[in-house]
Each structure stands twice: as C-alpha cells, then as structure tokens.
Design a protein around this motif. Structure first.
Motif, PDB file in Angstrom:
ATOM      1  N   ASN A   1      -6.767   7.685   3.035  1.00 56.83           N
ATOM      2  CA  ASN A   1      -6.847   6.932   1.784  1.00 56.83           C
ATOM      3  C   ASN A   1      -8.221   7.095   1.129  1.00 56.83           C
TER       4      ASN A   1
ATOM      5  N   PHE B   1       2.859   5.311   1.144  1.00 54.47           N
ATOM      6  CA  PHE B   1       1.982   4.511   0.291  1.00 54.47           C
ATOM      7  C   PHE B   1       1.814   5.134  -1.094  1.00 54.47           C
ATOM      8  N   ASN B   2       1.839   6.446  -1.152  1.00 57.12           N
ATOM      9  CA  ASN B   2       1.645   7.133  -2.437  1.00 57.12           C
ATOM     10  C   ASN B   2       2.934   7.316  -3.237  1.00 57.12           C
TER      11      ASN B   2
ATOM     12  N   TRP C   1      -1.494  -0.611  10.854  1.00 58.43           N
ATOM     13  CA  TRP C   1      -2.426   0.215  10.074  1.00 58.43           C
ATOM     14  C   TRP C   1      -3.230   1.050  11.063  1.00 58.43           C
TER      15      TRP C   1
ATOM     16  N   GLN D   1       7.449  -3.351   1.935  1.00 63.09           N
ATOM     17  CA  GLN D   1       6.173  -4.056   1.860  1.00 63.09           C
ATOM     18  C   GLN D   1       6.372  -5.544   1.581  1.00 63.09           C
TER      19      GLN D   1
ATOM     20  N   ILE E   1      -3.854   0.616  -2.282  1.00 58.33           N
ATOM     21  CA  ILE E   1      -3.344   0.919  -0.935  1.00 58.33           C
ATOM     22  C   ILE E   1      -4.158   0.165   0.110  1.00 58.33           C
TER      23      ILE E   1
ATOM     24  N   LYS F   1      10.279   1.509  -0.433  1.00 54.21           N
ATOM     25  CA  LYS F   1       8.959   1.298   0.172  1.00 54.21           C
ATOM     26  C   LYS F   1       8.361  -0.018  -0.304  1.00 54.21           C
TER      27      LYS F   1
END
Length: 150
Positions: free
Chosen positions: A56, A13-14, A48, A36, A68, A32
């Motif tokens: 997060n 995610f980062n 999740w 998504q 995010i 990535k």
C-alpha cells in the motif's frame, strides 16, 4: 457458525478504483465493499499484514493509499514478518506464484485464515492448499448461504 477469518489481498483493496465499465469488476468491487461492511459490523474477522502495509505504501495516489490504510484498525490481527512466513512463501513461489502473492498467502496461512480473497485470476487458478482462495463474490455468496441455512 463461527465467524470466518479472512485476508484480503491488495488487488481486492484496489478493486473499487479499477475500471468500473466491466460488469465483473463492478460485481467484485461491490462484493469487496460488502465484505468490508461485515468486517466493520464484527461478523467477519479480518487479518492485516506487513505485506499490505508495504504494498500500500507504494501506491502513488495518497487518497487511495490513505483510504486503504484506514481499514487496518478493523483487523483482529496484524501479521509481522517472521521465518515461518518466509518459509511458506518460498514454498508457494515454487508453485509459480509471484513474491507479493506468495507473501500475502503465507500471511493468511500463518494466521490460520479460513479464506484468502483476491480478484487476481492468476492466483485464483493456482492449486494452493495452504488456505482456501476465492474471490469476494463467490465468498460472499457462499457465506451468506451458509448463514441463512439452519
């Protein structure tokens, strides 16, 4: 072919927020984001977890944290803490994984994900049997190839 069920760790995610001057990081960030987009289109199922929520929440940058978190509604499943996950995570830590990494992988294994996506080289190089671990670039290449073959 069935839809793959995947788990993205916080490193994934980062990745778009990391230093994009390195080509490998650029490829991983683009892959990535493509993954998504396939999730949003309903072609890939996404899980999740409470670990993603917690990790997060520690992000000091509100814009990144909110961007995010905005992806959470696309999850087909949200994994909550339970003793089974703790047991799997403890076993993974005995293989040398850090606490967060082991909890993320335990959540993916518990929810029967087909793939655990990460860009963390330390995690990618560990011998883990609980779930297939790969990076977004390799996953995307393999999945697109499988989709196009008869």
């Amino acid at each position: 072919m069935d839809k793959p069920k995947i788990y993205l760790d916080m490193c994934c995610f980062n990745r778009p927020y990391d230093d994009q001057t390195q080509q490998r990081i650029q490829f991983e960030a683009v892959a990535k984001l493509m993954v998504q987009s396939f999730i949003v289109d309903g072609q890939i199922d996404f899980v999740w977890s409470y670990v993603l929520d917690f990790e997060n929440s520690k992000n000091p940058f509100a814009e990144k944290r909110n961007t995010i978190l905005a992806f959470k509604p696309f999850a087909v499943e949200v994994v909550n803490p339970n003793p089974a996950i703790e047991s799997i995570a403890t076993n993974l830590q005995s293989k040398g994984l850090k606490a967060y990494d082991s909890l993320h992988i335990a959540c993916a294994a518990y929810s029967n994900c087909d793939y655990f996506l990460t860009v963390d080289k330390k995690v990618l190089n560990k011998p883990i049997n609980e779930v297939k671990i790969t990076d977004p670039v390799i996953f995307l290449n393999q999945w697109l190839k499988e989709r196009s073959s008869p």
